[in-house]
Motif scaffolding. Structure first.
Motif, PDB file in Angstrom:
ATOM      1  N   ALA A  34       6.750   7.939  -8.935  1.00 23.79           N
ATOM      2  CA  ALA A  34       6.861   8.749 -10.154  1.00 23.79           C
ATOM      3  C   ALA A  34       6.342   8.020 -11.395  1.00 23.79           C
ATOM      4  O   ALA A  34       5.971   8.657 -12.382  1.00 23.79           O
ATOM      5  CB  ALA A  34       8.320   9.162 -10.363  1.00 23.79           C
ATOM      6  N   ASP A  35       6.290   6.671 -11.324  1.00 24.18           N
ATOM      7  CA  ASP A  35       5.779   5.877 -12.436  1.00 24.18           C
ATOM      8  C   ASP A  35       4.293   5.603 -12.331  1.00 24.18           C
ATOM      9  O   ASP A  35       3.727   4.890 -13.164  1.00 24.18           O
ATOM     10  CB  ASP A  35       6.546   4.550 -12.516  1.00 24.18           C
ATOM     11  CG  ASP A  35       8.028   4.773 -12.764  1.00 24.18           C
ATOM     12  OD1 ASP A  35       8.359   5.539 -13.685  1.00 24.18           O
ATOM     13  OD2 ASP A  35       8.837   4.198 -12.020  1.00 24.18           O
ATOM     14  N   GLY A  36       3.634   6.135 -11.306  1.00 18.52           N
ATOM     15  CA  GLY A  36       2.203   5.930 -11.134  1.00 18.52           C
ATOM     16  C   GLY A  36       1.852   4.597 -10.511  1.00 18.52           C
ATOM     17  O   GLY A  36       0.774   4.058 -10.742  1.00 18.52           O
ATOM     18  N   MET A  37       2.775   4.043  -9.694  1.00 21.52           N
ATOM     19  CA  MET A  37       2.569   2.728  -9.072  1.00 21.52           C
ATOM     20  C   MET A  37       2.799   2.792  -7.569  1.00 21.52           C
ATOM     21  O   MET A  37       3.548   3.636  -7.083  1.00 21.52           O
ATOM     22  CB  MET A  37       3.573   1.713  -9.618  1.00 21.52           C
ATOM     23  CG  MET A  37       3.566   1.491 -11.088  1.00 21.52           C
ATOM     24  SD  MET A  37       4.902   0.339 -11.481  1.00 21.52           S
ATOM     25  CE  MET A  37       5.002   0.554 -13.230  1.00 21.52           C
ATOM     26  N   VAL A  38       2.175   1.844  -6.862  1.00 19.26           N
ATOM     27  CA  VAL A  38       2.543   1.603  -5.467  1.00 19.26           C
ATOM     28  C   VAL A  38       3.957   1.048  -5.465  1.00 19.26           C
ATOM     29  O   VAL A  38       4.847   1.546  -4.790  1.00 19.26           O
ATOM     30  CB  VAL A  38       1.562   0.625  -4.784  1.00 19.26           C
ATOM     31  CG1 VAL A  38       2.064   0.216  -3.411  1.00 19.26           C
ATOM     32  CG2 VAL A  38       0.176   1.235  -4.694  1.00 19.26           C
ATOM     33  N   CYS A  39       4.171   0.006  -6.231  1.00 16.49           N
ATOM     34  CA  CYS A  39       5.488  -0.546  -6.561  1.00 16.49           C
ATOM     35  C   CYS A  39       5.283  -1.467  -7.758  1.00 16.49           C
ATOM     36  O   CYS A  39       4.167  -1.908  -8.027  1.00 16.49           O
ATOM     37  CB  CYS A  39       6.150  -1.258  -5.386  1.00 16.49           C
ATOM     38  SG  CYS A  39       5.266  -2.635  -4.695  1.00 16.49           S
ATOM     39  N   ASP A  40       6.342  -1.737  -8.459  1.00 16.27           N
ATOM     40  CA  ASP A  40       6.257  -2.531  -9.674  1.00 16.27           C
ATOM     41  C   ASP A  40       6.053  -4.003  -9.325  1.00 16.27           C
ATOM     42  O   ASP A  40       6.807  -4.562  -8.516  1.00 16.27           O
ATOM     43  CB  ASP A  40       7.555  -2.345 -10.473  1.00 16.27           C
ATOM     44  CG  ASP A  40       7.458  -2.899 -11.876  1.00 16.27           C
ATOM     45  OD1 ASP A  40       6.985  -4.044 -12.039  1.00 16.27           O
ATOM     46  OD2 ASP A  40       7.876  -2.187 -12.811  1.00 16.27           O
ATOM     47  N   PHE A  41       5.045  -4.637  -9.913  1.00 18.16           N
ATOM     48  CA  PHE A  41       4.784  -6.059  -9.665  1.00 18.16           C
ATOM     49  C   PHE A  41       6.020  -6.911  -9.959  1.00 18.16           C
ATOM     50  O   PHE A  41       6.296  -7.874  -9.260  1.00 18.16           O
ATOM     51  CB  PHE A  41       3.613  -6.562 -10.510  1.00 18.16           C
ATOM     52  CG  PHE A  41       2.277  -6.030 -10.093  1.00 18.16           C
ATOM     53  CD1 PHE A  41       1.740  -6.331  -8.846  1.00 18.16           C
ATOM     54  CD2 PHE A  41       1.538  -5.235 -10.958  1.00 18.16           C
ATOM     55  CE1 PHE A  41       0.496  -5.850  -8.469  1.00 18.16           C
ATOM     56  CE2 PHE A  41       0.286  -4.750 -10.582  1.00 18.16           C
ATOM     57  CZ  PHE A  41      -0.234  -5.053  -9.336  1.00 18.16           C
ATOM     58  N   SER A  42       6.757  -6.538 -10.993  1.00 22.25           N
ATOM     59  CA  SER A  42       7.934  -7.334 -11.353  1.00 22.25           C
ATOM     60  C   SER A  42       9.029  -7.221 -10.302  1.00 22.25           C
ATOM     61  O   SER A  42       9.800  -8.158 -10.106  1.00 22.25           O
ATOM     62  CB  SER A  42       8.467  -6.944 -12.734  1.00 22.25           C
ATOM     63  OG  SER A  42       8.961  -5.627 -12.724  1.00 22.25           O
ATOM     64  N   ARG A  70       0.848  -1.201   0.000  1.00 19.83           N
ATOM     65  CA  ARG A  70       0.000   0.000   0.000  1.00 19.83           C
ATOM     66  C   ARG A  70       0.876   1.241   0.000  1.00 19.83           C
ATOM     67  O   ARG A  70       2.038   1.209   0.416  1.00 19.83           O
ATOM     68  CB  ARG A  70      -0.929   0.009   1.198  1.00 19.83           C
ATOM     69  CG  ARG A  70      -0.218   0.139   2.521  1.00 19.83           C
ATOM     70  CD  ARG A  70      -1.179   0.161   3.685  1.00 19.83           C
ATOM     71  NE  ARG A  70      -0.420   0.034   4.918  1.00 19.83           N
ATOM     72  CZ  ARG A  70      -0.858  -0.562   6.001  1.00 19.83           C
ATOM     73  NH1 ARG A  70      -2.062  -1.104   6.023  1.00 19.83           N
ATOM     74  NH2 ARG A  70      -0.105  -0.616   7.072  1.00 19.83           N
ATOM     75  N   ALA A  71       0.286   2.332  -0.454  1.00 20.56           N
ATOM     76  CA  ALA A  71       0.971   3.626  -0.444  1.00 20.56           C
ATOM     77  C   ALA A  71      -0.083   4.728  -0.468  1.00 20.56           C
ATOM     78  O   ALA A  71      -1.116   4.596  -1.127  1.00 20.56           O
ATOM     79  CB  ALA A  71       1.897   3.760  -1.644  1.00 20.56           C
ATOM     80  N   ALA A  72       0.205   5.785   0.245  1.00 24.40           N
ATOM     81  CA  ALA A  72      -0.703   6.931   0.263  1.00 24.40           C
ATOM     82  C   ALA A  72      -0.629   7.688  -1.056  1.00 24.40           C
ATOM     83  O   ALA A  72      -1.614   8.271  -1.503  1.00 24.40           O
ATOM     84  CB  ALA A  72      -0.361   7.849   1.430  1.00 24.40           C
ATOM     85  N   THR A  73       0.546   7.669  -1.677  1.00 31.02           N
ATOM     86  CA  THR A  73       0.719   8.320  -2.972  1.00 31.02           C
ATOM     87  C   THR A  73       1.454   7.356  -3.898  1.00 31.02           C
ATOM     88  O   THR A  73       2.194   6.479  -3.452  1.00 31.02           O
ATOM     89  CB  THR A  73       1.539   9.622  -2.850  1.00 31.02           C
ATOM     90  OG1 THR A  73       2.818   9.312  -2.298  1.00 31.02           O
ATOM     91  CG2 THR A  73       0.824  10.635  -1.968  1.00 31.02           C
ATOM     92  N   LEU A  74       1.255   7.539  -5.172  1.00 33.05           N
ATOM     93  CA  LEU A  74       1.926   6.692  -6.150  1.00 33.05           C
ATOM     94  C   LEU A  74       3.329   7.227  -6.422  1.00 33.05           C
ATOM     95  O   LEU A  74       3.592   8.421  -6.273  1.00 33.05           O
ATOM     96  CB  LEU A  74       1.120   6.657  -7.441  1.00 33.05           C
ATOM     97  CG  LEU A  74      -0.299   6.095  -7.315  1.00 33.05           C
ATOM     98  CD1 LEU A  74      -1.027   6.173  -8.654  1.00 33.05           C
ATOM     99  CD2 LEU A  74      -0.281   4.674  -6.787  1.00 33.05           C
TER     100      LEU A  74
END
Length: 110
Positions: free
Chosen positions: A45-53, A39-43
C-alpha cells in the motif's frame, strides 16, 4: 516483478561447532557484509516491495554487536545465517553473507 536489494554491515562474533579441528571453533569476530534481495509481484500500500528500514531493523537489530551463538538457535555459519535471513523476511528470496574479504555464502529460495 519488482526487485530490491539492501546491503548492510554488522560487527558480530561467533564460534563454530565443527566435526574437525579448526581455529574457527574459538570465539572470533567479523565485520560481516550482508546483502538481502527481495521481490514482489505487486507493491504494498506504500508503493514498496518492503521498507529498507524494516530489513535493516530485522537484521541489524538482532545481529549487530552480538555473539551470534547467543542469539541464533543454530551453528552460526555464513550459510546458515543466509538461510535464516531468507526465512525471516517474507519477501526475501536470496541473501549473501560475507564474513571476510574472500568468503561469501549465498542462500537462494528456489
Amino acid at each position: 516483478m519488482y526487485y530490491i536489494q539492501k546491503t548492510m554491515e554488522i560487527a558480530a562474533s561467533h564460534c563454530l561447532a565443527l566435526s574437525y579441528p579448526s581455529k574457527c571453533t574459538s570465539l572470533h569476530g567479523h565485520n560481516w557484509r550482508i546483502t538481502v534481495y527481495c521481490r514482489a509481484a505487486t507493491l504494498n500500500a506504500d508503493g514498496m516491495v518492503c521498507d529498507f528500514s524494516h530489513i535493516k531493523q530485522e537484521i541489524l537489530g538482532q545481529l549487530d554487536h552480538k555473539n551470534l551463538n547467543d542469539v541464533l538457535p543454530f551453528n552460526p555459519t555464513a550459510e546458515n545465517i543466509a538461510r535464516w535471513i531468507v526465512d525471516s523476511i517474507p519477501q526475501c528470496y536470496r541473501a549473501d553473507v560475507q564474513e571476510s574479504e574472500n568468503n561469501i555464502a549465498t542462500y537462494i529460495d528456489e
